[in-house]
Design an enzyme around this catalytic site. Sequence first.
Site, PDB file in Angstrom:
ATOM      1  N   LYS A  58       0.784  -1.067   0.005  1.00 37.84           N
ATOM      2  CA  LYS A  58      -0.134  -0.064   0.124  1.00 37.84           C
ATOM      3  C   LYS A  58       0.896   1.482  -0.043  1.00 37.84           C
ATOM      4  O   LYS A  58       1.686   1.805   1.006  1.00 37.84           O
ATOM      5  CB  LYS A  58      -0.950   0.071   1.276  1.00 37.84           C
ATOM      6  CG  LYS A  58      -1.880  -1.231   1.417  1.00 37.84           C
ATOM      7  CD  LYS A  58      -2.817  -0.849   2.464  1.00 37.84           C
ATOM      8  CE  LYS A  58      -3.884  -0.057   2.047  1.00 37.84           C
ATOM      9  NZ  LYS A  58      -5.203  -0.151   2.984  1.00 37.84           N
TER      10      LYS A  58
ATOM     11  N   SER B 280      -9.177   1.087  11.311  1.00 38.77           N
ATOM     12  CA  SER B 280      -9.000   2.140  10.432  1.00 38.77           C
ATOM     13  C   SER B 280      -7.891   1.476   9.180  1.00 38.77           C
ATOM     14  O   SER B 280      -7.257   0.531   9.334  1.00 38.77           O
ATOM     15  CB  SER B 280      -7.871   3.114  11.088  1.00 38.77           C
ATOM     16  OG  SER B 280      -6.432   2.526  11.434  1.00 38.77           O
ATOM     17  N   ASP B 281      -8.001   2.147   7.888  1.00 36.47           N
ATOM     18  CA  ASP B 281      -7.026   1.819   7.182  1.00 36.47           C
ATOM     19  C   ASP B 281      -5.614   2.318   7.643  1.00 36.47           C
ATOM     20  O   ASP B 281      -5.779   3.094   8.551  1.00 36.47           O
ATOM     21  CB  ASP B 281      -7.368   2.819   5.717  1.00 36.47           C
ATOM     22  CG  ASP B 281      -6.805   2.116   4.549  1.00 36.47           C
ATOM     23  OD1 ASP B 281      -5.725   1.322   4.757  1.00 36.47           O
ATOM     24  OD2 ASP B 281      -7.079   2.570   3.414  1.00 36.47           O
ATOM     25  N   CYS B 282      -4.521   1.755   7.215  1.00 30.65           N
ATOM     26  CA  CYS B 282      -3.380   1.862   7.826  1.00 30.65           C
ATOM     27  C   CYS B 282      -2.965   3.311   8.053  1.00 30.65           C
ATOM     28  O   CYS B 282      -2.624   3.910   7.017  1.00 30.65           O
ATOM     29  CB  CYS B 282      -2.275   0.924   7.252  1.00 30.65           C
ATOM     30  SG  CYS B 282      -2.607  -0.685   7.433  1.00 30.65           S
TER      31      CYS B 282
END
Length: 803
Positions: free
Chosen positions: A21, A321-323
């Site tokens: 990501k 949460s998204d990272c």
Amino acid sequence: MPQFTTITFIFLALCTATIAKPSNFRHRHSSSSSSSSSSSTNANYTRVCDASRYARLGLNMSDFAFCNASLPYGERARDLVKRMTLHEKVRQLGDLAYGVPRLGLPEYEWWSEALHGVSNVGPGTFFDEKVPGATSFPTVILMAAAFNESLWKTVGEAVSTEARAMHNLGRAGLTYWSPNINVVRDPRWGRTLETPGEDPFVVGRYAVNYVRGLQDVKGADHHTGDPNQRPLKVSSCCKHYAAYDVDKWLGVDRFHFDARVRQQDMEETFLRPFEMCVKDGDVSSVMCSYNRVDGIPTCADPNLLKDTIRGEWDLHGYIVSDCDSIEVMVKYHEFLGDTPEEAAARSLKAGLDLDCGVYYTNFTAGAVTKGKVREREIDTSLKYLYVVLMRLGFFDGSPEFKSLGKDDICNESNIALALQAAREGIVLLKNNQTLPLSKDSAKTLAVIGPHANATEAMIGNYAGIPCRYTAPIDGFSRYGKVTYRAGCADIACKNESIIFPALRAAKRADATIILAGLDLSVESEGLDRTDLVLPGYQTQLINQVAEVAKGPVVLVILSAGGVDISFAKKNPKIGGILWAGYPGEEGGQAIADVVFGKYNPGGRLPLTWHTAGYVDLLPMTSMPLRPIPSLDYPGRTYKFFNGSVVYPFGYGLSYTRFNYSLPPATRFIDLKVENFDYCHDLNYSSDAKRPPCPAMPVEDLDCSHDIDFEVEVTNVGDWDGSDVVLVYSKPPEGILDTYIKQLIGFERVFVRAGDTKKVHFKINTCKGLEIVDYAAYHVLPAGSHSIVIGDDIESFPFQVNFS
């Protein structure tokens, strides 16, 4: 891309993984040892609550009520959390939960991915000589094109079996942050390959089936009892919530973007798949996104998290949460000028249970001591987390999966399923009596183009390491003698000097197959497109090869988003066109099987292919789906765009022909209304006939009525094949600011040549015919709705009256 090292109890070994990501916010952490570590890298980890394990640690398991298997999971989780100090609690709130050695609680890494196969993205999973790879199925956009719910669930089951086997071998976790169920609002979005397309109903049904495939334990009834006691095979996560579909476009990125969304669109499009995922899929996790919605970061919005996911939808699981999203809130959004402690407190109070990152771990204790959040908010989140781990057998083991091992990974049945999934998704876009090719007349093949020898490009992102690759040239070699010429050095195709060898090969071959399109250098996470055309000299390559080819020419496009290939559609020298998405590890074989008729294509496009000029009509950052006449902005997706397209949503041809017929069915419903004071007004065009009671709020109606009918599908061609029956509804004429049509049902059916199959549809009236009005009310309009089968092939009116 940054790298990190971490030790988890799952691995029982030090491993290094690459984060796929792309983000500046990737703080990783390492730990010296897990409390359950072993000197053997091949040792299996069984469970936390093992009496012999506790004895080795010098502890008595019977002292800990959280290991009492006779107690409900909620009670056990409560006991575990009450035993922790504040310092110990906050160290469990990041994706790496550090464990509590004095309680015998080992580390756990929450972050693993399984978008279309077990991935090595995230530190929870890795490959080595013990487990060199896992089955890489087609990317989601191509599997969505199959419009086959049983396929989606079966793939999920295969992926979770491989995940469990890898877990037994110490190479994988139990919690997988997949699938991605964001609706593709704009054709430029770089993450289209990860999604099921542009229709919220299809996206939601994909989510439900894939999640069920990942999570459901066969024999454990998910319809009765306490859902928080229901066992999980692995834990799934629906992401990215919500209105997330801008990655990086002309200087705008996901870490700064504020999605200004009409509540009408939020209810109708952006939230619907997530609601289906939670309510119908019973997913055990939801991930919030990087962006803001109407000024508020999604991971700090109590209305989106605590009130909606947890409250209205009744999530049985945790919210993550998204990272590094909390850090993004502080450093990029600069939301309310929050300090790290204030951002951590705000997120916890909003309902965010787990931080993929280190902000919770580093700053939550300070937030408590400064009085910004109560410790009991932490307790609540930890209970949600540990109940999920208990449902997974993390504490007590999962005997039903104990026997899974290396033989269950990359086995022949899973590889065959990957091949079948790719075949089912491939869409036939054009056929001038060219396809399928015959082995008798096409003995020599020129296989040309930047994707002719594709391997890694076929598996897209979040893909891990596949069992093997079957490239297109390998697949076609099983049907004829192949001459391979790339024609382009890569997808960018910036050098036209190597086109000539491809022309020479096409002049000599009995048939020519051109494999062109896009890859992750053009559309990917962190990279949106700025146009809808083929890169570089690809168009020139295709046209020139078609011009000189001795035999028939077939064009195969590998891409996620649509490409304006109008030139090829119109070119009479290009006899056939296929779209193959990114077809996974067996993609080359699947493409060849379709081209030579071993498999009759039946896929349908899960999104609209717009002409190149569409992107010049509106910015990617314009969020409304409906047209904006004052700005000359067109509508988005097939539901609201009525201009010309290259190929429409749901388009797909076959080597055979299907006819539909509709037997008589009930085509009206008379709903009894106790109080007409609840009639809801709608906006109508000036020449429309307004009913006395235009609509009723769905919440005020008895929505137990169904539209029940059958479609007879007759194969009138010469080939056995599959057809996708698409059922749409159209609202009564004259209502303004609503959809043109919307998909309310679909079914893939296999019909032998000359046979007829009946496909039964039973669609809830309120769900199938409701509209969301300008004020975001869900209402059922009175009047004559239209039920449309396919592309207006068959239709019938369905009358709704209130009395």
